[in-house]
Motif scaffolding. Sequence first.
Motif, PDB file in Angstrom:
ATOM      1  N   MET A  81       0.826  -1.207   0.000  1.00  0.00           N
ATOM      2  CA  MET A  81       0.000   0.000   0.000  1.00  0.00           C
ATOM      3  C   MET A  81       0.862   1.259   0.000  1.00  0.00           C
ATOM      4  N   LEU A  82       1.974   1.246   0.715  1.00  0.00           N
ATOM      5  CA  LEU A  82       2.886   2.399   0.689  1.00  0.00           C
ATOM      6  C   LEU A  82       3.434   2.602  -0.719  1.00  0.00           C
ATOM      7  N   PHE A  83       3.743   1.520  -1.409  1.00  0.00           N
ATOM      8  CA  PHE A  83       4.215   1.596  -2.791  1.00  0.00           C
ATOM      9  C   PHE A  83       3.167   2.256  -3.682  1.00  0.00           C
ATOM     10  N   LEU A  84       1.902   1.835  -3.536  1.00  0.00           N
ATOM     11  CA  LEU A  84       0.829   2.401  -4.358  1.00  0.00           C
ATOM     12  C   LEU A  84       0.558   3.862  -4.010  1.00  0.00           C
ATOM     13  N   LEU A  85       0.636   4.200  -2.727  1.00  0.00           N
ATOM     14  CA  LEU A  85       0.408   5.582  -2.320  1.00  0.00           C
ATOM     15  C   LEU A  85       1.505   6.509  -2.840  1.00  0.00           C
ATOM     16  N   VAL A  86       2.740   6.039  -2.831  1.00  0.00           N
ATOM     17  CA  VAL A  86       3.832   6.835  -3.404  1.00  0.00           C
ATOM     18  C   VAL A  86       3.578   7.075  -4.891  1.00  0.00           C
ATOM     19  N   ALA A  87       3.135   6.031  -5.592  1.00  0.00           N
ATOM     20  CA  ALA A  87       2.830   6.179  -7.016  1.00  0.00           C
ATOM     21  C   ALA A  87       1.673   7.146  -7.231  1.00  0.00           C
ATOM     22  N   LEU A  88       0.645   7.074  -6.398  1.00  0.00           N
ATOM     23  CA  LEU A  88      -0.509   7.972  -6.522  1.00  0.00           C
ATOM     24  C   LEU A  88      -0.119   9.420  -6.258  1.00  0.00           C
ATOM     25  N   ASN A  89       0.656   9.657  -5.225  1.00  0.00           N
ATOM     26  CA  ASN A  89       0.999  11.025  -4.843  1.00  0.00           C
ATOM     27  C   ASN A  89       2.094  11.638  -5.707  1.00  0.00           C
ATOM     28  N   SER A  90       2.856  10.798  -6.405  1.00  0.00           N
ATOM     29  CA  SER A  90       3.928  11.314  -7.258  1.00  0.00           C
ATOM     30  C   SER A  90       3.522  11.440  -8.717  1.00  0.00           C
TER      31      SER A  90
END
Length: 343
Positions: free
Chosen positions: A307-316
């Motif tokens: 989930m941290l990986f996906l959130l980084v992708a979403l926010n970047s």
Amino acid sequence: MLHVVILLACAVAIYLSCEWFVNAVEWLGLRLKIGPLAVGTVLAAFGTALPESVVTFVAVVFGSGSEQKDIGVGAAMGGPLALATAAYGVTGFMLLTRRRKVTSGAPDRAPDEHGGGGDVGDTRKLARDQQWFLAIFVVKVALGLVAFAYKPVLGLLFFAAYGVYFWRELRADPAGEDDAVDVEPLRLQPRRTTPATWAVVTQAVVTLVVIFVASQLFVHSLEAIGPMIGLPAAVTALLLSPIATELPEIMNAIIWVRQGKTHLALANISGAMMIQATVPSGLGILFTSWRFDGPLLLSGVVTIIAMLFLLVALNSGRFTGRTLTWAAAFYGVFAVCLIPMLA
């Protein structure tokens, strides 16, 4: 061979039933006049996650022994893991495949007014939903590491958390979703421009029952085949069964991406994750000791990292079909770490 035939037949039945289910749930959303994304996050997610929640409920409430209760706890942890990794990975793969077919050589992401990724819709809203999930999931994992007298009462807070999420989703503004009205004729009444309400409800309920029965047969056949090919029962239960139980969400994602409604596919996954993080967990905390061993803790850690990986992708701004596909790799990491742990 019989189990293999049942496995394949159930997979086909689940896919065809999901075709009819997503068709009915889109019409149900129009009938209830709710936001288009709420069709995925609430209606479709509730429908596909309900059978799994019922299984968890039966296991933890009516289970006569510790093994049955452990099955319920394992399902509450395995479901979010499969959704955060395999379901998102399949969605990304389907998105890449569709983009290649529709626009040869075009990038799999185009900026839009919402800061989203064209095909993937409003990524800012998706990021908020996943932040909700991550916050709840971290608390859920932390509770599995401690023991205290009033711990079971906290299970009620998980139901309250989903209630707040449910209320917020139903109040979502439907404006700006142009493809929300692009609904195919109801399969049960293909010649009618506007189907009857009874037909919409009947199609949704019947297909949901078929999905539930086929999913259970799929899981039981998988559990029988595992030992036949040399897999320990624990590996089958923790590694393969979660994929089987989340098969309806995965099938829904395939169907909606194929139809060009990727935002509904992603909404279905994020909504199902919210249910999996709250309802089965609340039941587990209320009716079991909710103490994690190594494999359960591993599933929680891998889910959080995914989930941290996906959130980084979403926010970047790098949330693309290619990025989503990489999410499936975390399930492989889980498998690699799990097998020696069980051995």
